[in-house]
Design a protein around this motif. Structure first.
Motif, PDB file in Angstrom:
ATOM      1  N   MET B   1       2.408  51.571  48.778  1.00 27.27           N
ATOM      2  CA  MET B   1       3.358  51.933  49.829  1.00 27.27           C
ATOM      3  C   MET B   1       3.185  50.971  51.000  1.00 27.27           C
ATOM      4  O   MET B   1       2.072  50.691  51.422  1.00 27.27           O
ATOM      5  N   SER B   2       4.291  50.466  51.458  1.00 29.37           N
ATOM      6  CA  SER B   2       4.187  49.546  52.579  1.00 29.37           C
ATOM      7  C   SER B   2       5.325  49.770  53.560  1.00 29.37           C
ATOM      8  O   SER B   2       6.411  50.201  53.187  1.00 29.37           O
ATOM      9  N   LEU B   3       5.028  49.470  54.772  1.00 25.92           N
ATOM     10  CA  LEU B   3       5.995  49.567  55.860  1.00 25.92           C
ATOM     11  C   LEU B   3       6.138  48.184  56.452  1.00 25.92           C
ATOM     12  O   LEU B   3       5.194  47.657  57.049  1.00 25.92           O
ATOM     13  N   ILE B  12      10.813  50.481  54.051  1.00 23.13           N
ATOM     14  CA  ILE B  12       9.763  51.241  53.391  1.00 23.13           C
ATOM     15  C   ILE B  12       9.857  51.003  51.891  1.00 23.13           C
ATOM     16  O   ILE B  12      10.918  51.195  51.291  1.00 23.13           O
ATOM     17  N   VAL B  19      12.202  49.059  47.215  1.00 19.71           N
ATOM     18  CA  VAL B  19      12.628  49.500  48.547  1.00 19.71           C
ATOM     19  C   VAL B  19      13.148  50.930  48.469  1.00 19.71           C
ATOM     20  O   VAL B  19      14.100  51.234  47.754  1.00 19.71           O
ATOM     21  N   LYS B  20      12.470  51.800  49.175  1.00 16.14           N
ATOM     22  CA  LYS B  20      12.885  53.199  49.178  1.00 16.14           C
ATOM     23  C   LYS B  20      14.099  53.352  50.089  1.00 16.14           C
ATOM     24  O   LYS B  20      15.097  53.906  49.700  1.00 16.14           O
ATOM     25  N   PHE B  21      13.994  52.887  51.276  1.00 15.07           N
ATOM     26  CA  PHE B  21      15.141  52.725  52.142  1.00 15.07           C
ATOM     27  C   PHE B  21      14.765  51.852  53.329  1.00 15.07           C
ATOM     28  O   PHE B  21      13.589  51.562  53.554  1.00 15.07           O
ATOM     29  N   ASN B  25      19.895  51.837  56.249  1.00 16.51           N
ATOM     30  CA  ASN B  25      20.447  52.985  55.535  1.00 16.51           C
ATOM     31  C   ASN B  25      20.523  54.161  56.495  1.00 16.51           C
ATOM     32  O   ASN B  25      19.843  54.194  57.522  1.00 16.51           O
ATOM     33  N   LYS B  26      21.366  55.106  56.148  1.00 18.08           N
ATOM     34  CA  LYS B  26      21.463  56.324  56.947  1.00 18.08           C
ATOM     35  C   LYS B  26      21.088  57.504  56.071  1.00 18.08           C
ATOM     36  O   LYS B  26      21.705  57.728  55.037  1.00 18.08           O
ATOM     37  N   LEU B  27      20.102  58.224  56.489  1.00 23.38           N
ATOM     38  CA  LEU B  27      19.698  59.385  55.719  1.00 23.38           C
ATOM     39  C   LEU B  27      20.648  60.546  56.004  1.00 23.38           C
ATOM     40  O   LEU B  27      21.112  60.726  57.126  1.00 23.38           O
ATOM     41  N   VAL B  28      20.899  61.298  54.993  1.00 25.46           N
ATOM     42  CA  VAL B  28      21.844  62.410  55.092  1.00 25.46           C
ATOM     43  C   VAL B  28      21.068  63.706  55.301  1.00 25.46           C
ATOM     44  O   VAL B  28      20.100  63.977  54.594  1.00 25.46           O
TER      45      VAL B  28
END
Lengths: 208, 148
Positions: B1-3, B12, B19-21, B25-28
């Motif tokens: 896991m990296s930031l 992330i 890439v997780k997001f 991106n916009k989280l819902v």
């Protein structure tokens, strides 16, 4: 205790002041993604089968049940929608004719301040000229004429209703009249404002 | 896991480097929801809710508790995603030895801050919609999701 973020070798976790987890990279989240295959939020209509002899999906009427401001021939109702018009019951109108759409009459069906959808104006004639067309057997249906996005600023707008091909003449049983012809005038006996929502799906995806 | 933080983006990635997001991106997330039970007949029903912004969308579902239409009665107890319309009654038959069909259907739309439910009928022999003669009792669940 304050809100915290903890980054380790395999996860990122944020916690609220009460130590509860507000975000954890082990969870899957929804995010906006133009390529996302999960669609949400759009209005979808069901198939509406109707007809006699020929049964078809009733797409001409929008397939959406939100029929706002239905007016069944009450002359006073016209003034709400056509403040500049002079249409009253039993008044003959020539075609084409132009109506004025006022802001106040339409703003109550906006969404987020924007109108999303189409309107269809349906006029029913109780008698019609030329006279050899029988009384009470003709509908004059004018549809697909107003895409509300074209007047979405809603300062009001003028809309012109034309003869075919912008209008369709139906018999009372719903079939298209065999010999439609230009209508010199007709008597307006009813007025419906039909609102059809447009699909507005948002594409979203699940985070990996 | 990296930031990974750059001048333009925070990214992330999971342990596999996928890439997780990103911060682009916009989280819902759900912002408002409402549930209730109504009985819908020929008249429309308006339920106070809340308006939506441009970066929000409505998710709506029905669970039919009772319905005297032949389609709706077959859907009792099932939660139906219903952003739009659903059939409550289909009536196919012969009229003067020719096939004919009517459809009753219902649906809901957020109009301003009101959830408006309405049922109508597309009869076989008219070109306009008429009031539905089907009565439906349903439990609705409306959620506004935001992705600000």
């Amino acid at each position: 205790m304050v809100e915290r973020i903890k980054i380790t070798g395999n996860k990122i976790v944020t916690r609220r002041a009460d130590n509860s987890i507000s975000f954890d990279t082990d969870n899957l989240y929804l995010k906006t993604d133009p390529a996302g295959t999960l669609k949400a939020g759009g209005y979808e209509r069901c198939p509406v089968l109707r007809g006699s002899s020929t049964i078809t999906d009733n797409a001409a009427l929008g397939g959406f049940p939100y029929l706002t401001k239905p007016y069944g021939g009450a002359p006073a109702a016209f003034s709400d929608y056509i403040p500049k018009g002079n249409i009253t019951l039993n008044q003959s109108m020539g075609m084409p004719f132009t109506l004025y759409l006022g802001y106040s009459s339409l703003c109550d069906i906006t969404q987020n301040g924007n109108v999303v959808g189409n309107f269809k104006f349906i006029y029913r004639s109780s008698t019609i000229s030329p006279q050899h067309l029988q009384q009470y057997d003709i509908y004059v249906e004018l549809w697909g004429l107003v895409n509300i996005t074209t007047i979405s600023s809603f300062s009001g707008g003028l809309v012109t209703f034309n003869n075919p091909p912008n209008s369709t003449i139906y018999n009372a049983d719903g079939t298209v009249h065999a010999s439609p012809r230009p209508i010199s005038n007709f008597v307006c006996a009813g007025f419906d404002l039909l609102y059809t929502a447009l699909p507005a799906n948002l594409s979203i995806a699940v985070t990996p | 896991m990296s930031l990974n933080i750059t001048a333009t983006e925070i990214q992330i990635q999971n342990a596999l480097g996928v890439v997780k997001f990103t911060s682009n991106n916009k989280l819902v997330y759900p912002r408002a929801s409402k549930t209730g039970t109504i009985t819908l007949g020929s008249a429309s029903v308006s339920i106070p809710f809340t308006t939506m912004s441009d970066s929000e969308f409505l998710s709506l579902s029905f669970k039919i508790n009772s319905c005297d239409g032949n389609v709706g009665s077959a859907l009792i107890g099932t939660e139906i995603p219903a952003n739009g319309s659903i059939i409550t009654k289909f009536y196919g038959r012969a009229v003067n030895n020719t096939p004919a069909a009517d459809t009753d259907y219902m649906g809901a739309l957020l109009v301003g801050d009101q959830l408006v439910f309405r049922a109508v009928k597309a009869a076989y022999n008219t070109t306009s919609l008429t009031a539905s003669d089907v009565t439906t009792n349903l439990t609705y669940k409306a959620t506004i999701f935001s992705y600000l």
